[in-house]
Design an enzyme around this catalytic site. Structure first.
Site, PDB file in Angstrom:
ATOM      1  N   HIS A   1     -15.836  -8.252   2.554  1.00 27.35           N
ATOM      2  CA  HIS A   1     -14.827  -9.198   3.047  1.00 27.35           C
ATOM      3  C   HIS A   1     -15.089 -10.600   2.521  1.00 27.35           C
ATOM      4  CE1 HIS A   1     -13.327 -12.150   6.048  1.00 27.35           C
ATOM      5  NE2 HIS A   1     -12.259 -11.392   6.005  1.00 27.35           N
TER       6      HIS A   1
ATOM      7  N   GLY B   1      -8.143  -7.095   4.804  1.00 27.96           N
ATOM      8  CA  GLY B   1      -8.975  -7.266   5.990  1.00 27.96           C
ATOM      9  C   GLY B   1      -8.330  -8.015   7.132  1.00 27.96           C
TER      10      GLY B   1
ATOM     11  N   ARG C   1      -3.872  -1.122  -6.055  1.00 28.92           N
ATOM     12  CA  ARG C   1      -3.053  -2.330  -5.948  1.00 28.92           C
ATOM     13  C   ARG C   1      -3.470  -3.273  -7.070  1.00 28.92           C
ATOM     14  NH1 ARG C   1      -5.780  -4.258  -0.255  1.00 28.92           N
ATOM     15  NH2 ARG C   1      -7.935  -4.357  -0.981  1.00 28.92           N
TER      16      ARG C   1
ATOM     17  N   MET D   1      -5.501  -7.244   8.866  1.00 26.06           N
ATOM     18  CA  MET D   1      -4.904  -6.417   9.913  1.00 26.06           C
ATOM     19  C   MET D   1      -5.758  -5.169  10.123  1.00 26.06           C
ATOM     20  SD  MET D   1      -0.862  -7.003   9.204  1.00 26.06           S
ATOM     21  CE  MET D   1      -1.016  -6.644   7.462  1.00 26.06           C
TER      22      MET D   1
ATOM     23  N   TYR E   1       9.481 -35.834 -17.054  1.00 24.00           N
ATOM     24  CA  TYR E   1       8.035 -35.616 -16.980  1.00 24.00           C
ATOM     25  C   TYR E   1       7.562 -35.643 -15.531  1.00 24.00           C
ATOM     26  CZ  TYR E   1       7.389 -40.630 -16.069  1.00 24.00           C
ATOM     27  OH  TYR E   1       7.424 -41.875 -15.515  1.00 24.00           O
TER      28      TYR E   1
ATOM     29  N   SER F   1      10.267 -44.089 -12.426  1.00 23.03           N
ATOM     30  CA  SER F   1       9.179 -43.182 -12.034  1.00 23.03           C
ATOM     31  C   SER F   1       9.165 -43.124 -10.519  1.00 23.03           C
ATOM     32  CB  SER F   1       7.833 -43.685 -12.551  1.00 23.03           C
ATOM     33  OG  SER F   1       6.808 -42.782 -12.194  1.00 23.03           O
TER      34      SER F   1
ATOM     35  N   LYS G   1       0.824  -1.210   0.000  1.00 17.72           N
ATOM     36  CA  LYS G   1       0.000   0.000   0.000  1.00 17.72           C
ATOM     37  C   LYS G   1       0.854   1.254   0.000  1.00 17.72           C
ATOM     38  CE  LYS G   1      -3.698  -0.284   2.384  1.00 17.72           C
ATOM     39  NZ  LYS G   1      -4.673  -0.401   3.495  1.00 17.72           N
TER      40      LYS G   1
ATOM     41  N   ARG H   1      -3.459   2.939   8.747  1.00 17.43           N
ATOM     42  CA  ARG H   1      -3.789   1.674   8.095  1.00 17.43           C
ATOM     43  C   ARG H   1      -2.551   0.791   7.983  1.00 17.43           C
ATOM     44  NH1 ARG H   1      -8.600   2.669   4.670  1.00 17.43           N
ATOM     45  NH2 ARG H   1      -8.970   4.909   4.534  1.00 17.43           N
TER      46      ARG H   1
ATOM     47  N   CYS I   1       5.380 -39.811 -10.305  1.00 15.68           N
ATOM     48  CA  CYS I   1       3.956 -40.094 -10.480  1.00 15.68           C
ATOM     49  C   CYS I   1       3.200 -40.025  -9.156  1.00 15.68           C
ATOM     50  CB  CYS I   1       3.758 -41.460 -11.129  1.00 15.68           C
ATOM     51  SG  CYS I   1       4.435 -42.838 -10.168  1.00 15.68           S
TER      52      CYS I   1
END
Length: 880
Positions: A454, A103, A338, A105, A859, A771, A24, A94, A839
Site C-alpha cells: 500500500h 486499497g 489494469r 475500498m 502564452y 498579461s 476491474k 471486491r 502570468c
C-alpha cells in the site's frame, strides 16, 4: 430491461463498459473474452451502487433477484454450490471503481465458509490447515469490513496464539492452531456485535456487497477522490469471483507482476510473489515477498506461462499492465489486470518506448502523460558528494529524496505537515487509513511490505519518496522510536532522510541537488512542442532562475518581479533611504545607488534569455513592505528612550517610525502600489526603466540579442497606462540614443483589476500586450484576501462543495474566466495583433492552461519548475 439490469457475468461484459462495470470488471470481462485464464464470476454494476444510495442505502428493486440468478449461473459453470457441505463454492467480493483507487475500498475473500463448509473444504483439498486458515481469514475480513470489529483485535488473538506456541511466523501455526484462532474469532465477533458470525453464506454475500457499496463513502476513499479529482457520484462496481487458492501448499502462491518496471519504465517483468499465500498477504505487507524473478527457480513452467500472458496483455491493451495472479496447485490464474500505476519517470519512458515499438503514435504518447505527474521528475535527489550517515536500507519503492522529522502516527503527520513542518511518516506498514498522513508527509518509511504494498503504490501515485520493507529497523510504536541493527535509536522528532531511488535511510538532513532530465523526457516534450499552439514562458527574478527556466524549455520571461531585487541585505538600507527621503534630492541619491544594482540584475536575466523576450514588471508592492514592522519599531524606540541610548540612534528610529506610520494603509493591497506608486513617485519607475535599457543596450553592443519589455502593474484606467507609457518611452529613448543602439520599446500592462478587464477596449489602445495577473484578479473578483481566505475558510468551501476547486490553484472560469474572455475580445477588437497571456500561478495549472488555449491567448507564464508541465498541458489542450 437494460436500464434495470444490474449484473453482468464476466463473459457478457466488454472492455469498453468501464463506466458500468468499473475498471476491474471491464478488465475481467475483456480478459475472459480474450481467452485468458480468469476464474469465473460476475460484476454488480456502478448503476446498482448509485441506485442503492438513491434508495436510501437500500437494495434497489430487482437487484437481489438478479443476484440469485447470477449466483445460480456461476454454480452451474463451476460445478460448485454456495453453502454445499461437500463441494462448497467460495467467492471473493471486491470493489471496482471506474477509476483505479488502490486499497481505498473494501475486499472480502473466502466468502461461503461456515462451520460446516470448512470441513467440506478440508475434505475436498485434503488439507485441514488450509481450510481453517481460509475460515479464520473470512471471519477476520468480514468482521472488520462488514461487522465493524477492529482489525487489530483479531491480530491480537493471532499474536497470543503464536506466543502460546512459542512461534514467530503465521506459517508456523498448525491446523489445530487455526481452529483455535477461528473459535476465538467467533467469540470476539459475538462479544463485539452481540450477534454470532453469520453461518448462512447468502447472508454473508449480501452483507459483503452492501459493505463494498458503503465503502465508496469511507473516509480514505473520499480523501483519495478529492486528491485525484475523481467525481463523487460515480459509485463503485462489485466483482464476485470464484476463489482460487494460493495457500494450498508449496506448489501454490500469489503475486503481483508489472509488465515493465513501474519505477523506471525498463522493459522487464517486475513484481513479487509469495509461496503458499493469499493475495492480501502481498499487498498488506504482512510477509516480505520474493522478487518475481525468483519464481523462475521455484515454478519455471508457471513463470514462462506468466511471462507469455504478461506480454499478450500488454499487446492487447497497448499499455503497461499491473497483473494480479494466483497459482493453485501449479495452475496459473489471472485475477485482474489494469493500466499500471507508475512514476512519472516510468510513464515517460514507457510512452516513448511504446512509440518506438510501434504500439502507439506520438500524439497518444503525449496524451498519456499526466502533466502534474511531471513534477515527480523535477524532484531533487541526494547530493552524491555529501558525507552521509547511513542508518538502514530497505526497498526503493518510490523515487525522490526527502528529509524531515520522524513521526509514527498518521494523525500527527497530518497535524505537523499541515502546520508547515517537514515530516517523514514511519510505520511498520501503512494501511488505507493512513492516507492523510502520507499526503502531509514529505516521504514514507516502512519496516514491512514490498514494492507493491500500500505504501509503495500510494507514494508513487503522489510522487513522494518511499522506502518499504526496511526490515533492519525495529519500530516500537508505544515508545515512538525505532532501533537499527547497529543499535542506534531514532526517536520521534529526530530528523532523518530517505532516498526512494536506492532504499537508503540516513540520519539527519542531507543536501539535495536538482534532477537531470532523461532523453525520453526531452523527446516527449519535443513531441508536445510540435502539437501545442500556446507558448510557455517563465516567471523568474534572477539569472539563475532564468537559466533554469530556459533549460526546461521556457520561451522567454513572462514576469520578472523587480521588487524581489530590492530585498538583498546590501540593498534594503538603500531602499529604505529612498523611501524615507525628506526631499527629491535625497531620493535621487538613493535611486542612483540602486540603479547600478538593478542594471546588473537585468543584464544577467537578459543575457540568460538571449533571443527571447523578458517582460519586466515595474515596482508593484506598497513601499511599507520594505520597512520594519511598526510594532517592533515601537518596542525599539521605547527601549531606547528608557535606556537613554545614543540620541542620534534614537532620532533615526523615531524618524523611521514616523515614516512607517505615515505610510500605513488600512488595506495596502488596494492602496498606494503598482502604477499608483509610479505616478506619484515617477523617479522610481524612471530609474528602473533606465537600468533596464542600459543593461539591454550594453548587451546589444556586445552582440547579445536582448529583448526587454516593460509591464505596468495594477492599471485600472486608460489614463494611468497612457501617463506611464509616455514615461517609459521617454526614458528608454534617452538611453538608446546615448548608447547609439536601436531596440523596440514595448509597453504593456497587467490586467489584474476587474475594471481593467471591463474597459479592455480603452486600455488596449495604449498597450502592446496584456498579461493577466490572475492572482490579484482572483482576489479582487471574489473579494477574497488570499492569505486570510486560504488560512481560514477556503478549504471549507472546497471540501463542502461551495467551490469546485481552490480558485487560486485552478482558474475560476465562471467569474474570473468571464472577465478574461471579455478582455480578450474587447482588446483585440481595437488591436487585433495584441499579444495576450497570463502570468499568475494559474499559468502552470493544466486545467487553467486548457482554458487559456480555448480563449485564444498567446502564452502562459509560470514558475521554472512548472514549465515542462505547462508545455505538456498546452499540447494536450489541442483538440483535433
Amino acid at each position: 430491461m437494460t436500464e434495470n439490469r444490474y449484473i453482468y457475468a464476466f463473459d457478457e461484459g466488454r472492455g469498453d463498459m468501464r463506466d458500468l462495470l468499473g475498471g476491474k470488471g471491464a478488465g475481467l470481462a475483456e480478459m475472459t473474452r480474450a481467452g485468458f485464464p480468469v476464474p469465473e464470476g460476475f460484476t454488480i454494476t456502478t448503476r446498482a451502487c448509485r441506485a442503492y444510495f438513491s434508495a436510501g442505502a437500500s437494495w434497489p428493486e430487482g437487484l437481489l433477484d438478479q443476484l440469485s440468478e447470477a449466483l445460480g449461473r456461476l454454480e452451474e459453470k463451476t460445478g460448485l454450490r454456495l453453502g454445499d457441505p461437500s463441494r462448497p463454492l467460495l467467492v471473493s467480493v471486491r470493489s471496482g471503481a471506474v477509476f483505479s483507487m488502490p486499497g481505498m475500498m473494501d475486499t472480502i475473500l473466502n466468502l461461503g465458509l461456515n462451520d460446516v463448509t470448512v470441513e467440506g473444504l478440508a475434505r475436498l483439498t485434503g488439507q485441514d490447515r488450509f481450510a481453517w486458515d481460509c475460515y479464520r481469514r473470512l471471519i477476520q475480513m468480514y468482521g472488520d469490513v462488514v461487522l465493524g470489529v477492529p482489525h487489530h483485535a483479531f491480530e491480537r488473538v493471532i499474536e497470543e496464539q503464536k506466543r502460546k506456541r512459542g512461534v514467530r511466523l503465521d506459517t508456523e501455526l498448525t491446523a489445530d492452531d487455526w481452529r483455535a484462532v477461528t473459535e476465538a474469532f467467533k467469540d470476539l465477533v459475538l462479544a463485539k456485535t452481540k450477534r454470532p458470525f453469520p453461518q448462512d453464506p447468502r447472508e454473508q454475500l449480501e452483507g459483503a456487497v452492501r459493505a463494498v457499496f458503503e465503502s465508496w463513502n469511507n473516509q480514505r476513499a473520499v480523501v483519495y477522490r478529492r486528491i485525484h479529482n475523481i467525481p463523487e457520484d460515480l459509485g463503485t462496481a462489485v466483482n464476485v469471483q470464484r476463489m482460487v487458492f494460493g495457500n494450498l501448499g508449496e506448489d501454490s502462491g500469489t503475486g503481483v507482476v508489472f509488465t515493465r518496471n513501474p519505477s523506471t519504465g525498463e522493459k522487464v517483468l517486475y513484481g513479487e510473489f509469495l509461496v503458499n499465500a493469499q493475495g492480501e498477504d502481498v499487498v498488506a505487507g504482512i510477509r516480505t515477498p520474493s522478487p518475481i524473478s525468483a519464481l523462475r527457480e521455484v515454478m519455471p513452467e508457471v513463470y514462462d506461462q506468466l511471462a507469455g500472458v504478461a506480454r499478450k496483455l500488454e499487446e492487447h491493451y497497448r499499455d503497461m499492465q499491473d497483473i494480479e495472479f494466483t497459482v493453485e496447485r501449479g495452475k496459473l490464474f489471472i485475477l485482474q489486470t489494469r493500466a499500471a500505476k507508475r512514476t512519472a519517470q516510468a510513464a515517460v519512458k514507457v510512452a516513448a518506448d511504446l512509440v518506438k515499438e510501434g504500439k502507439i503514435d506520438r500524439k497518444e504518447a503525449v496524451r498519456r502523460i499526466s502533466p502534474d505527474s511531471l513534477q515527480q521528475l523535477l524532484h531533487r535527489r541526494i547530493d552524491s558528494s555529501a558525507e552521509l550517515d547511513l542508518l538502514a536500507k530497505g526497498l526503493p519503492a518510490s523515487p525522490g529524496a526527502a528529509s524531515g522529522k520522524v513521526v509514527f502516527d498518521a494523525d500527527e503527520a497530518d497535524r505537523l505537515g499541515s502546520g508547515g513542518e517537514a515530516v517523514i511518516l514511519v510505520r511498520p506498514e501503512t494501511t488505507p487509513e493512513d492516507i492523510h498522513g502520507i499526503v502531509a508527509a514529505q516521504g514514507v518509511l516502512t519496516s514491512r511490505g514490498g514494492m507493491t504494498s500500500h505504501a509503495a503504490v500510494v507514494a508513487r501515485g503522489m510522487g513522494k519518496p518511499c522506502v518499504c520493507g526496511c526490515e533492519s529497523i525495529r519500530i516500537d510504536l508505544q515508545k515512538k522510536e525505532f532501533v537499527t541493527e547497529g543499535g542506534r535509536v531514532v526517536r520521534e522528532g529526530d530528523v532523518i532522510s530517505i532516498d526512494g531511488a536506492t532504499g537508503r535511510v540516513y540520519a539527519g538532513a542531507v543536501p539535495l541537488v536538482d534532477p537531470e532530465l532523461s532523453p525520453e523526457f526531452r523527446e516527449l516534450l519535443q513531441w508536445a512542442d510540435e502539437m501545442r499552439r500556446l507558448r510557455v514562458l517563465a516567471n523568474a527574478d534572477n539569472p539563475e532562475d532564468a537559466a533554469k527556466a530556459r533549460s526546461f524549455g521556457a520561451e522567454g520571461i513572462g514576469l520578472c518581479r523587480t521588487e524581489h531585487m530590492f530585498l538583498g541585505p546590501e540593498r534594503v538600507p538603500v531602499v529604505r533611504r529612498m523611501i524615507l527621503a525628506e526631499d527629491g534630492e535625497e531620493r535621487r541619491k538613493a535611486l542612483e545607488e540602486l540603479l547600478p544594482l538593478q542594471r546588473e540584475d537585468f543584464r544577467g536575466i537578459l543575457k540568460a534569455m538571449e533571443g527571447l523576450p523578458v517582460t519586466v514588471r515595474l515596482l508593484d508592492p506598497p513601499l511599507h513592505e520594505f520597512l520594519p514592522n511598526p510594532e517592533e519599531l515601537v518596542v525599539e524606540v521605547t527601549l531606547l528612550r528608557e535606556r537613554g541610548a545614543d540620541p542620534q540612534q534614537l532620532r533615526e528610529k523615531e524618524t523611521m517610525l514616523r515614516k512607517v506610520r505615515a505610510l500605513y494603509e488600512a488595506n495596502p493591497m488596494l492602496g498606494h502600489r503598482g502604477c499608483r506608486l509610479g505616478i506619484t513617485f515617477p523617479e522610481i519607475y524612471r530609474m528602473q526603466v533606465r537600468a533596464l535599457y542600459e543593461a539591454a543596450a550594453q548587451l546589444v553592443r556586445e552582440g547579445v540579442d536582448a529583448r526587454p519589455e516593460v509591464m505596468i502593474p495594477l492599471v485600472g484606467h486608460r489614463k494611468e497606462l497612457e501617463i506611464l507609457r509616455r514615461l517609459v518611452e521617454e526614458e528608454a529613448r534617452k538611453v538608446l540614443e546615448a548608447f547609439g543602439v536601436e531596440l523596440p520599446v514595448r509597453v504593456g500592462t497587467m490586467i489584474e483589476v476587474p475594471r481593467a478587464a471591463l474597459t479592455a477596449e480603452e486600455i488596449a489602445r495604449e498597450a502592446d500586450f496584456f498579461s493577466f495577473g490572475t492572482n490579484d484578479l482572483t482576489q479582487m473578483t471574489f473579494g477574497f484576501s488570499r492569505d486570510d481566505a486560504e488560512g481560514k475558510f477556503l478549504h471549507h468551501y472546497v471540501q463542502g462543495g461551495v467551490l469546485e476547486a481552490d480558485p487560486f490553484v485552478t482558474l475560476d472560469e465562471g467569474g474570473v474566466g468571464r472577465l478574461i474572455r471579455w478582455a480578450v475580445e474587447e482588446g483585440r477588437r481595437v488591436r487585433p495583433s495584441l499579444k495576450i497571456g497570463i502570468c499568475g500561478e494559474h499559468g502552470g495549472d493544466p486545467r487553467s492552461i486548457a482554458f487559456c488555449h480555448e480563449q485564444g491567448l498567446d502564452y502562459v507564464s509560470c514558475s521554472p519548475y512548472r514549465v515542462p508541465v505547462a508545455r505538456l498541458a498546452a499540447a494536450q489542450a489541442v483538440r483535433e
